[in-house]
Write an enzyme that holds these catalytic residues in place. Structure first.
Site, mmCIF file in Angstrom:
data_model
loop_
_atom_site.group_PDB
_atom_site.id
_atom_site.type_symbol
_atom_site.label_atom_id
_atom_site.label_comp_id
_atom_site.label_asym_id
_atom_site.label_seq_id
_atom_site.Cartn_x
_atom_site.Cartn_y
_atom_site.Cartn_z
ATOM 1 C CB SER A 143 27.902 46.198 0.493
ATOM 2 O OG SER A 143 28.314 45.014 1.342
ATOM 3 C CE1 TYR A 168 28.776 49.131 4.623
ATOM 4 C CE2 TYR A 168 28.812 46.979 4.191
ATOM 5 C CZ TYR A 168 29.230 48.022 3.791
ATOM 6 O OH TYR A 168 29.694 48.406 2.392
#
Length: 354
Positions: A143, A168
């Site tokens: 990501s 995350y």
């Protein structure tokens, strides 16, 4: 033809990627736990588009597609190591694409354990399965959030990413480090793909575009964080899929020029690579909203709010490596991509209302 395991195949990107692989003739087994992080009916709707009927989906039972003879799907969790290993042993996959993960920056602030289970333990189980039942290439989702507090733009895979701003992001960074370890120890070819703000049809309902469209449709206010002073490298899902497939077809190799005295963050002397997939053109959040308003033919009511914990102000992908290694560049114009999303969104909502 390739025999491919796609984890997270009932998810947003996983659905589109699975469909593209099937349509080019690959054999695919889809794997997803169909958790309730968001509306499971949307996940079943994606599976239905792939020919998997909801009543055929059973825990640990492969269901065959009614549309694609080269597709089967199983409901299972990556944390179920015993079943995952059994699936690898029985199917002898050529390639693995790991997209299964607990998504969402903001949700990770409230529910950290879900991220350790799915994103760390689940990924370790994938790596172990690839070690004991060797595959030609493991491609996995990372990501843009790994860039964290970096401010040097555009973000490059050759920059170091040591200051994540959310759990995350930290779990995605850990995936990259874990993959490198297995590439080094067991010679597993691994490629990590850092996605930049993906949007498009069948998107997640917790993402900005879906939330904005739903609010505009209902005449409700949209929440505009950081008072609209945000920029994102919005990337159309079709461009993401094409980039992943290009990477999949060219397994990672060692960098022959890798210098351990000045280590390159994006490659290694092991068969390990990292790539950004972004539109290479950051867009102001207010311009994004304006494009959506135009596509929907209706103005949004806006509520301006401060930045949320874990968010970053700007993302901007350097995709030179993607171009150089695969001769590929994401290029879907924002207006076209949003137009396709709105077309799907209206049809989907109309069908749910009947």
């Amino acid at each position: 033809m390739k025999k491919i395991l796609v984890t997270g195949s009932a998810g947003f990107i996983g659905f589109h990627l699975t469909k593209a692989l099937l349509e080019r003739g690959d054999t695919v087994i889809g794997y997803d736990n169909i958790n309730d992080y968001y509306d499971v009916n949307l996940k079943y709707g994606r599976l239905n588009e792939l020919g998997i009927k909801k009543d055929k989906v059973k825990e640990h039972q492969l269901a065959s597609s009614e549309l694609y003879p080269n597709f089967r799907f199983v409901k299972a969790d990556l944390c179920d190591r015993e079943y995952l290993n059994q699936l690898f042993k029985e199917n002898k996959f050529d390639y693995v694409i790991n997209l299964a993960a607990q998504a969402g920056v903001r949700y990770s602030v409230e529910n950290p354990q879900a991220y350790l289970d799915a994103n760390v333990q689940g990924f370790l189980n994938i790596l172990e399965a690839c070690r004991h039942y060797p595959v030609k290439h493991l491609v996995y989702a990372s990501s843009s959030s790994v860039y964290g507090s970096n401010t040097q733009m555009p973000f490059s895979v050759h920059h170091h990413t040591d200051h994540p701003l959310s759990l995350y992001a930290a779990t995605k960074k850990s995936n990259e480090m874990m993959a490198h370890t297995y590439s080094h120890l067991f010679n597993i070819a691994t490629t990590g793909i850092r996605f930049f703000t993906v949007y498009g049809s069948w998107g997640r309902p917790d993402m900005a575009l879906f939330l904005f469209a739903e609010a505009i449709r209902k005449g409700e206010k949209i929440k505009v964080f950081n008072h609209g002073e945000m920029e994102r490298d919005f990337t159309y899902v079709g461009d993401i899929v094409n980039g992943v497939m290009a990477a999949l077809d060219k397994p990672a190799t060692s960098n022959k020029e890798f210098d351990t005295n000045i280590p390159d963050a994006g490659s290694s002397n092991a068969p390990y690579r990292l790539y950004n997939i972004g539109n290479n053109q950051p867009v102001k959040l207010m311009d994004y909203i304006e494009a959506l308003e135009k596509a929907m033919g209706k103005k949004a009511k806006k509520e301006f709010l401060p930045m949320q914990p874990g968010d970053v102000q700007k993302t901007y992908a350097d995709v030179k490596d993607l171009i150089n290694d695969f001769n590929y560049h994401p290029n879907t114009p924002l207006e076209k991509g949003i137009g396709k999303f709105v077309e799907w969104f209206i049809a989907y909502k109309d069908s749910k209302l009947k």
